[in-house]
Scaffold this motif. Sequence first.
Motif, PDB file in Angstrom:
ATOM      1  N   GLY A 458       0.860  -1.167   0.000  1.00 60.44           N
ATOM      2  CA  GLY A 458       0.000   0.000   0.000  1.00 60.44           C
ATOM      3  C   GLY A 458       0.900   1.222   0.000  1.00 60.44           C
ATOM      4  O   GLY A 458       1.822   1.337  -0.800  1.00 60.44           O
ATOM      5  N   ILE A 459       0.649   2.157   0.929  1.00 59.18           N
ATOM      6  CA  ILE A 459       1.573   3.281   1.109  1.00 59.18           C
ATOM      7  C   ILE A 459       2.416   2.970   2.337  1.00 59.18           C
ATOM      8  O   ILE A 459       2.013   3.238   3.475  1.00 59.18           O
ATOM      9  CB  ILE A 459       0.840   4.624   1.288  1.00 59.18           C
ATOM     10  CG1 ILE A 459      -0.231   4.824   0.204  1.00 59.18           C
ATOM     11  CG2 ILE A 459       1.839   5.782   1.238  1.00 59.18           C
ATOM     12  CD1 ILE A 459      -1.018   6.109   0.346  1.00 59.18           C
ATOM     13  N   GLY A 460       3.562   2.354   2.134  1.00 55.98           N
ATOM     14  CA  GLY A 460       4.431   1.961   3.235  1.00 55.98           C
ATOM     15  C   GLY A 460       5.284   3.126   3.719  1.00 55.98           C
ATOM     16  O   GLY A 460       5.279   4.220   3.149  1.00 55.98           O
ATOM     17  N   ASN A 498       5.190  -4.621   6.713  1.00 56.45           N
ATOM     18  CA  ASN A 498       5.618  -3.252   6.418  1.00 56.45           C
ATOM     19  C   ASN A 498       4.810  -2.272   7.262  1.00 56.45           C
ATOM     20  O   ASN A 498       3.884  -2.658   7.983  1.00 56.45           O
ATOM     21  CB  ASN A 498       5.442  -2.976   4.921  1.00 56.45           C
ATOM     22  CG  ASN A 498       6.354  -3.834   4.067  1.00 56.45           C
ATOM     23  OD1 ASN A 498       7.493  -3.474   3.811  1.00 56.45           O
ATOM     24  ND2 ASN A 498       5.869  -4.989   3.629  1.00 56.45           N
ATOM     25  N   ASN A 499       5.146  -0.999   7.179  1.00 58.55           N
ATOM     26  CA  ASN A 499       4.484   0.034   7.973  1.00 58.55           C
ATOM     27  C   ASN A 499       3.421   0.701   7.113  1.00 58.55           C
ATOM     28  O   ASN A 499       3.731   1.566   6.284  1.00 58.55           O
ATOM     29  CB  ASN A 499       5.512   1.064   8.454  1.00 58.55           C
ATOM     30  CG  ASN A 499       6.608   0.424   9.273  1.00 58.55           C
ATOM     31  OD1 ASN A 499       6.346  -0.338  10.186  1.00 58.55           O
ATOM     32  ND2 ASN A 499       7.851   0.715   8.921  1.00 58.55           N
ATOM     33  N   THR A 500       2.163   0.308   7.321  1.00 58.39           N
ATOM     34  CA  THR A 500       1.112   0.718   6.403  1.00 58.39           C
ATOM     35  C   THR A 500      -0.240   0.636   7.104  1.00 58.39           C
ATOM     36  O   THR A 500      -0.301   0.435   8.321  1.00 58.39           O
ATOM     37  CB  THR A 500       1.152  -0.174   5.146  1.00 58.39           C
ATOM     38  OG1 THR A 500       0.249   0.328   4.171  1.00 58.39           O
ATOM     39  CG2 THR A 500       0.833  -1.625   5.464  1.00 58.39           C
ATOM     40  N   VAL A 501      -1.311   0.766   6.351  1.00 59.16           N
ATOM     41  CA  VAL A 501      -2.668   0.658   6.898  1.00 59.16           C
ATOM     42  C   VAL A 501      -3.419  -0.422   6.142  1.00 59.16           C
ATOM     43  O   VAL A 501      -3.438  -0.438   4.902  1.00 59.16           O
ATOM     44  CB  VAL A 501      -3.416   2.004   6.814  1.00 59.16           C
ATOM     45  CG1 VAL A 501      -4.907   1.810   7.055  1.00 59.16           C
ATOM     46  CG2 VAL A 501      -2.843   2.987   7.832  1.00 59.16           C
ATOM     47  N   VAL A 502      -4.023  -1.325   6.900  1.00 57.88           N
ATOM     48  CA  VAL A 502      -4.822  -2.422   6.356  1.00 57.88           C
ATOM     49  C   VAL A 502      -6.299  -2.050   6.457  1.00 57.88           C
ATOM     50  O   VAL A 502      -6.767  -1.625   7.521  1.00 57.88           O
ATOM     51  CB  VAL A 502      -4.556  -3.731   7.122  1.00 57.88           C
ATOM     52  CG1 VAL A 502      -5.466  -4.845   6.641  1.00 57.88           C
ATOM     53  CG2 VAL A 502      -3.091  -4.128   6.972  1.00 57.88           C
ATOM     54  N   VAL A 503      -7.029  -2.200   5.353  1.00 56.91           N
ATOM     55  CA  VAL A 503      -8.439  -1.819   5.285  1.00 56.91           C
ATOM     56  C   VAL A 503      -9.324  -3.033   5.504  1.00 56.91           C
ATOM     57  O   VAL A 503      -9.177  -4.051   4.820  1.00 56.91           O
ATOM     58  CB  VAL A 503      -8.760  -1.179   3.922  1.00 56.91           C
ATOM     59  CG1 VAL A 503     -10.225  -0.762   3.853  1.00 56.91           C
ATOM     60  CG2 VAL A 503      -7.857   0.026   3.668  1.00 56.91           C
ATOM     61  N   ASP A 592      -6.519  -0.692  10.347  1.00 57.34           N
ATOM     62  CA  ASP A 592      -5.400  -1.027  11.233  1.00 57.34           C
ATOM     63  C   ASP A 592      -4.137  -0.350  10.737  1.00 57.34           C
ATOM     64  O   ASP A 592      -3.689  -0.598   9.605  1.00 57.34           O
ATOM     65  CB  ASP A 592      -5.186  -2.539  11.288  1.00 57.34           C
ATOM     66  CG  ASP A 592      -6.264  -3.247  12.079  1.00 57.34           C
ATOM     67  OD1 ASP A 592      -6.130  -3.305  13.313  1.00 57.34           O
ATOM     68  OD2 ASP A 592      -7.230  -3.732  11.456  1.00 57.34           O
ATOM     69  N   TYR A 593      -3.560   0.481  11.588  1.00 53.72           N
ATOM     70  CA  TYR A 593      -2.300   1.165  11.320  1.00 53.72           C
ATOM     71  C   TYR A 593      -1.189   0.296  11.893  1.00 53.72           C
ATOM     72  O   TYR A 593      -1.133   0.067  13.103  1.00 53.72           O
ATOM     73  CB  TYR A 593      -2.335   2.536  11.996  1.00 53.72           C
ATOM     74  CG  TYR A 593      -1.093   3.400  11.881  1.00 53.72           C
ATOM     75  CD1 TYR A 593      -1.023   4.428  10.941  1.00 53.72           C
ATOM     76  CD2 TYR A 593      -0.022   3.243  12.751  1.00 53.72           C
ATOM     77  CE1 TYR A 593       0.097   5.260  10.860  1.00 53.72           C
ATOM     78  CE2 TYR A 593       1.095   4.065  12.677  1.00 53.72           C
ATOM     79  CZ  TYR A 593       1.150   5.070  11.730  1.00 53.72           C
ATOM     80  OH  TYR A 593       2.255   5.900  11.668  1.00 53.72           O
ATOM     81  N   ILE A 594      -0.313  -0.237  11.005  1.00 52.98           N
ATOM     82  CA  ILE A 594       0.737  -1.173  11.415  1.00 52.98           C
ATOM     83  C   ILE A 594       2.071  -0.446  11.428  1.00 52.98           C
ATOM     84  O   ILE A 594       2.449   0.203  10.451  1.00 52.98           O
ATOM     85  CB  ILE A 594       0.818  -2.377  10.450  1.00 52.98           C
ATOM     86  CG1 ILE A 594      -0.558  -3.019  10.260  1.00 52.98           C
ATOM     87  CG2 ILE A 594       1.833  -3.398  10.960  1.00 52.98           C
ATOM     88  CD1 ILE A 594      -1.169  -3.584  11.517  1.00 52.98           C
ATOM     89  N   TYR A 595       2.785  -0.575  12.554  1.00 55.89           N
ATOM     90  CA  TYR A 595       4.063   0.116  12.700  1.00 55.89           C
ATOM     91  C   TYR A 595       5.078  -0.810  13.360  1.00 55.89           C
ATOM     92  O   TYR A 595       4.809  -1.407  14.400  1.00 55.89           O
ATOM     93  CB  TYR A 595       3.904   1.385  13.542  1.00 55.89           C
ATOM     94  CG  TYR A 595       5.218   2.092  13.809  1.00 55.89           C
ATOM     95  CD1 TYR A 595       5.827   2.851  12.823  1.00 55.89           C
ATOM     96  CD2 TYR A 595       5.861   1.964  15.048  1.00 55.89           C
ATOM     97  CE1 TYR A 595       7.053   3.483  13.057  1.00 55.89           C
ATOM     98  CE2 TYR A 595       7.075   2.601  15.291  1.00 55.89           C
ATOM     99  CZ  TYR A 595       7.669   3.349  14.284  1.00 55.89           C
ATOM    100  OH  TYR A 595       8.864   3.957  14.515  1.00 55.89           O
TER     101      TYR A 595
END
Length: 824
Positions: A458-460, A498-503, A592-595
């Motif tokens: 996505g947008i990592g 990765n650091n991104t957002v899952v929909v 979900d914002y993954i970091y």
Amino acid sequence: MNKWNKALIALLLLTLTEPVVAQSLPHPIIVATADERPQLLQTIATYDWARSMVAELHGRIDSIADVHKKRPQALLTTLPPFSFDHGGYSEQEAAFLANAHNRILMTASESGMLYYLTKNDKYAQLSADILTAYIEELAPKTPQTTTICGNEFYDPRTTYPHFALAYDFVYNFLKKENTKTFSSKLEKHIRFDNDLAQKALGNMIGNVLQEYGKPDKHGQRVSNHPILTAPGALFMILCVEDDTERERLFKIFWEEGTAHQNSFKNTILPLYSDQGLWPESLSYGFMPIVSMVLNIVDRIKPEMEVTKTAKHIFNGNFLYDYLRYPDRRFVRYGDSKRNNDFTENNYRYALHIAARHGYTDIAEKAQLALHRAYEAKGGYTPNLKSTSPYDQYQHLQLFWGIDVPPQLDSSIDFNKKTVIIEHAGIALQRNYARENNTLYGLCGIIGGAHYVHSHLTGIGMELYGAGYVMAPNAGLPPTVPERRIPLHEHYFRLYAGNNTVVVNGTSHGLDEGSWKGKANVWQNTVVNIAAEPKHLEEGIAEEFSFATQFLNDTVNNATQERTLSTIRTSETTGYYLDVFRSKSNGENLIHDYIYHNIGDTTHILDADGQQLALQPTQRYQNDIGDTVKSPGWRFFEETKTTGPTKEGIKVRFDIEYDSTYMHLFVPAGTEKEYTQALAPPTREAKNGYVHKKTQVLAIRQQGEAWDNPFIAIFETSKNQGASVQKVASLKDGAKTIGAIVSSKTDNSRITDIIISQDSDTALYKNDELGLSFKGRFGVVRTLVRGNTTEMVLYIGKGEQLIFEKKELNANADHTGVLRYNKQY
């Protein structure tokens, strides 16, 4: 009829019955010519770096050549076995033989180089005898059955080029009437059979080009394979004696191509982007072989003027130096290794071609980039030893070497604030620290796309801080076999790695169109829609910069937008602002914002610094059931979550090795749940963290995340306490459009009102603050130092910013900055 007439008739008959082989190309030719030898000898006599490389060659070859002169069978009996005829080994199976044969043939080519330099026949004899052993093995075969290590991809990369180099360097020795070479098969010296050598060359060329296979389709997208095998084809072709056949084969290599060895001109070169980049992941993109091949073709066929149409490639190589973190390691996107660095090869090739054609702009950049690289390593200490059988052209440091002066008059700023890599959808943001940039510099990237060796992000995002890549993208495992294990295919390559957002818990990619079958990594390309400064331009304010990346995600029917800003508060402090907007175009269930952050422990704290209660959860132990188990978060371990909270939180990631910290702030606002977890170790992490589990924070928000985006402030520090003191949401009715960040440095109190809207013309008014802004991104800074209050109004993209009684109108580029002292 006298005997002279009979002889003449016999000669004429011989001429009529046997083809005449024309040979107009002098040898050596591939990387050096006889005419260039005097200048090279002068370079060696003048410069220590050149003498050291010659000494290294002597150190590796002399003892072997001396023993070989007395007992030629000693070396030749150690020749590795050849693989079976049809080359059916996989890359892994062929690796051992490829390495072994590469070492022998490297000895032959290096000995040939010493013959070129010294004219000592003992070096030519060593090369010639090694060549004879391979000629005897390969000449009886056909192109379809020719192989050395058993893999049609490995041979042109590891063995064929060195055969050609050795043959090229000692060609004139081989053609002497009295030259004899040692036959391993007959165990005695025999007259060198050049016709047999040409037959072996023809078989190897045929094996690379594979004219017996399918034709090339110009305009198709191909992998990097035909680039990596190109030297194995080109070097061999340049050793063909028959002018007509050599030109025919060169035309296939350059113009026509085949399905196996695609046309260099019509398939490979057109794939380069307008930015002059090979469109793959970063460390795959260096492609020094392309610059090398262009150099060789230009040297041999100057009438083709290949550099005129390929000049953007030489210029594009310099973009990689703009993609370094403050510790000089590279940012990482896709299948990439941040420690791999082939820029120096590219810069030396660029300098070589620039010197030949008078390209002063390229020459200046190449010298400056090389000077910077050498300075970072404490000086130029060339090493010809290859680190792998593929890293085999280090000798061009000698043959194409041009001295770089220790002092240069001009300079290039490789620390530009904004860098855009279009094919990868990447935007870099940087804020340089004048003193100790490695510790205090800020640098990060956001973005994503589909390309060969891409990941599904996505947008990592990646973030650097205090000497570490704190928030890493996934990257590439150390070995080729590890690329095929579930850890890579089902985690690192996917969203959760990765650091991104899952929909809606279902973000995934497509198999159709993916660069690798059953990888499910096809995604839409992220595009840059705003940035200040623009790509490689000068910024208008030392303290601020930003970039916004947009993704129309047709795979997941979602729209996403991410803004990354670097904001400096002092010479030693600063922070990142991350604003991630995301919404499903259908039903918005969860986001979900993954970091990920390297470190030893994670602390999730409330605004008062108290640890939030955590409970075990299984919420990330699921997937959507596709081939790769998207979104990949089953690899999270020891997951513990907070209850729902609207309050602002602080998260601290501790790196115990050297007491370094990442502070993360999320302002109060929309209800969220925070989950901490452990994930597989970070690849290429420093100070032992490559072996430790990676800390993970997952922030879950119910419903959409567009009007109320994820907003996070990141500050790296050597202190447990951050200079950022407080973060609050900036609201526009029900929408969240930015943040108010309060910081305290040694001598200042700073308040930044940061406005980050989703439109270039969005209008925000806040009568309470006396604030009005029309635009996408702007900052109002209040800095209190002693009895002075300094104000900065900054428009990154917009039209007008009003604060209290001051008004800033943007320039033609829709940017602007206003500085003044507040009067009381």
